[in-house]
Design a protein around this motif. Sequence first.
Motif: not given
Ligand code: OGA
Length: 353
Positions: A270-272, A321-325, A203-207, A327-329
């Motif tokens: 690649y992504h960002a 804020s934004r939360v991104n999840v 989980l990434n938490y973005y301001r 999920v990976r196998q």
């Molecule tokens: C990651 C990722 C993208 C996003 O956590 O690996 O690429 O949209 N997140 O936050």
Amino acid sequence: MAASLVQSGEDAFRKMFKFYKRRNPPPDFCHVIDFSGGIPNPDPKVVPAKLDPATVSDVEAARLGLQPVRDWRAFGLQGYPGFIFISNPFMRGSQPFWVRQCLKIYPQKPNICNLDIHMSPSDTQDIWGKSVHALSSPPSGKREPKTLLERLRWVTLGYHYNWDTKTYSADHYTHFPADLHLLSFQIAAACGFPGFNAQAGILNYYRSDSSLGIHVDESELDHSQPLLSLSFGQSAIFLLGGTHREDPPTALYMHSGDMMVMSGQSRLLYHAVPRIVPAPKEHVTLEMECCSMAPSLQDNAVVEPVSKQDWAVCSQYIQSSRVNVTVRQVLGPGQSFPETLDAGQAWTGRQQE
Ligand code: OGA
Ligand code: MN
């Protein structure tokens, strides 16, 4: 900046990343693809994606707060085979449950978060409980220290990702949340990946001023399984590139409730995230209507109503804020980790640009 303006041979991804991150003057967003239908002329790269509605029953979908799969708006992108974008498939009023899980439940122990690096487990035990009072009371006017919830940057689930070695390992595993496991299983099934087994989550938490640097998610041992990504709260500019940094990326909006599936030839691109942008009003206000329009709950529902008190904190948080999840196998069926020598290595934080 159209992709064609980037000269070949240079790091086209980095150039585009800096373009969208720039504050002064702000960039022109006219080339950012918006799958939400807000823009009248769809980008010619956008093609409809075919899902498999028979794999998820309407009852199963509703238990998770999802609309019937036949109603999902799913897209592909020309030049990116295996990439699927699902424009907010949640039923109105069910996103608050998932937001609450991301803010209140998933940061709890035994899961690991960025605050654990410099704080003791007892201090990071109850991030929500230690933050709610300050977050629910009106600002006093003087500069107050940030709450733990406001300082949260990432949480890992299941096989806990080691940011230093960029690996997962058998001895850093805790139970993966059952609700998110089931949600991921059903999304993957609808996209043609029956049997998806969620084993790791980040989980990434973005301001509003956060970004996420250019990377490929390649640490999972089984790349035949997709990577799922779900977003809540404020919107993001997401850049989807190629297999080389020289490949100019495509810019997309990710709004609250949107999902991405990176599979097949798009699994290792690649992504960002160069920039967080304010959510269009209807994306948060309408979709998040919580207590007044909770989904009609059925027996066995995974999605539960969120209390007014919890929602007061969550809604305030996601207003900026934004939360991104993701999920990976990690492992394919029958696969196991190779022997490693790095047990006990210290962790440091994720690198943000
Ligand atoms: C990651 C990722 C993208 C996003 O956590 O690996 O690429 O949209 N997140 O936050
Ligand atoms: Mn990623």
